[in-house]
Design an enzyme around this catalytic site. Structure first.
Site, mmCIF file in Angstrom:
data_model
loop_
_atom_site.group_PDB
_atom_site.id
_atom_site.type_symbol
_atom_site.label_atom_id
_atom_site.label_comp_id
_atom_site.label_asym_id
_atom_site.label_seq_id
_atom_site.Cartn_x
_atom_site.Cartn_y
_atom_site.Cartn_z
ATOM 1 N N GLU A 177 27.565 -9.897 -5.727
ATOM 2 C CA GLU A 177 28.260 -9.457 -4.527
ATOM 3 C C GLU A 177 28.450 -10.602 -3.534
ATOM 4 O OE1 GLU A 177 29.858 -6.819 -4.076
ATOM 5 O OE2 GLU A 177 29.159 -5.639 -5.762
ATOM 6 N N TYR B 6 28.602 -4.133 3.921
ATOM 7 C CA TYR B 6 29.181 -3.968 2.587
ATOM 8 C C TYR B 6 28.177 -4.339 1.498
ATOM 9 C CZ TYR B 6 31.483 -5.089 -1.739
ATOM 10 O OH TYR B 6 31.788 -5.154 -3.072
ATOM 11 N N ASP C 113 35.230 -2.307 -0.006
ATOM 12 C CA ASP C 113 35.837 -3.636 -0.056
ATOM 13 C C ASP C 113 37.344 -3.479 0.081
ATOM 14 O OD1 ASP C 113 36.670 -2.637 -2.488
ATOM 15 O OD2 ASP C 113 35.866 -4.294 -3.687
#
Length: 330
Positions: free
Chosen positions: A25, A108, A126
């Protein structure tokens, strides 16, 4: 994707590795899957656990990251690994609030780790998810103002059962079917409830506020090589653009109207290389003049340090610095 665990594997008892989820990520922020995959494999092979990464030398990690861009991510990668190793026993916490306290982890990334690695029902949003939500609800508020609206839509759909699989499915839907241009609405599993498809507005969503033109900055870098083959390099300051990365000595990067003569790092017969380096960062375009010189073995530069030819690897340089090196090779 090497960081993914399929639902079938999960059913067989294989669980996602929080370290791999976190690593992927961070790398995927503003970077494509195609660009990230090789870096991810190399990092995991070299540093298989968060403890291994925490014990790594800063310079080794920064060099391994070279070319991936957005180098603050690499600095935060090390900071986060060391906090996890020192304060969490080498294990990422299975708690959204605790994840948010770790260096370099925002809403996120915390949501992605919590849902994908630990199957906790936290929303993951996203760019792909924003596009899917905008079309599903025919939301015409332009980004970035639409972000809280689209996040609320995504939150309302996030299930308590298999939230990690769901999060990855919606991201994949946006990446492969609900694509930015020419969305494949005919084969979309959400084609029937999609309000934008019904209205015929899907291709124009999400709306975006027009971006301002990027300014142009200018600078100079000095590529000096000693008679014994060693190169004059410097480690850039920890804070700022390309912080902690290896690079060539040079001037500040400023607007053309602010340029001032800059003394080279050592007295020599500096010559300007033909052409110039052009590179684009997130907030500006950069144009660099490249000065080259052969330096004596007793050269005493005012800044930087010499790296022996046998130890110098252009691949350890960030992209803009490697472009300068490539220009001299021509």
């Amino acid at each position: 994707m090497p960081w993914r665990v399929s639902p079938a594997d999960k059913a067989a008892g294989v669980r996602p590795d929080p370290y791999a989820v976190w690593m992927s990520e961070i790398m995927l922020q503003q970077t494509t899957v195609a660009a990230v995959t090789a870096y991810f494999r190399a990092f995991i092979a070299r540093w298989p656990t968060v403890a291994d990464l925490a014990a790594a030398e800063d310079a080794d990690v920064m060099a391994a990251w070279a070319g991936l861009g957005y180098y603050a991510r690499a600095r935060n990668l090390l900071k986060c690994a060391r906090v996890v190793a020192a304060e969490h026993g080498g294990q990422f916490p299975a708690d959204h609030a605790a994840l948010l306290k770790l260096p370099g982890i925002g809403p996120y990334t915390a949501g992605a780790i919590a849902s994908i690695a630990f199957d906790l029902p936290h929303v993951v949003v996203d760019g792909n998810v924003e596009r899917v939500m905008a079309r599903l609800h025919d939301e015409h508020t332009p980004l970035p103002a639409a972000k809280p609206i689209l996040t609320a839509h995504a939150q309302a759909l996030t299930p308590t059962t298999r939230p990690g699989d769901y999060a990855q499915a919606v991201m994949d839907l946006g990446a492969t079917i609900c694509s930015p241009k020419s969305p494949a609405c005919g084969i979309c599993p959400w084609r029937d409830p999609c309000a934008a498809r019904a209205a015929g507005t899907a291709p124009e969503l999400p709306k975006k506020t027009p971006k301002q033109a990027k300014p142009v900055r200018h600078g100079t870098v000095y590529l000096g090589q000693r008679d014994d083959g060693a190169w004059l390099l410097e480690t850039r300051p920890e804070k700022g653009l390309l912080g902690g990365m290896l690079g060539w000595p040079g001037s500040d990067w400023v607007a053309a109207s602010e340029q001032r003569p800059v003394a080279p790092p050592v007295e020599a017969r500096w010559q300007k290389a033909p052409g110039e380096v052009r590179h684009t960062f997130t907030h500006f375009h950069l144009m660099l003049d490249v000065m080259v010189a052969r330096l004596p073995t007793d050269a005493a530069p005012s800044t930087g340090h010499f790296v022996a030819a046998a130890d110098f690897r252009p691949s350890d340089l960030p992209t803009v610095m490697r472009k300068a090196f490539d220009l001299t090779r021509k």
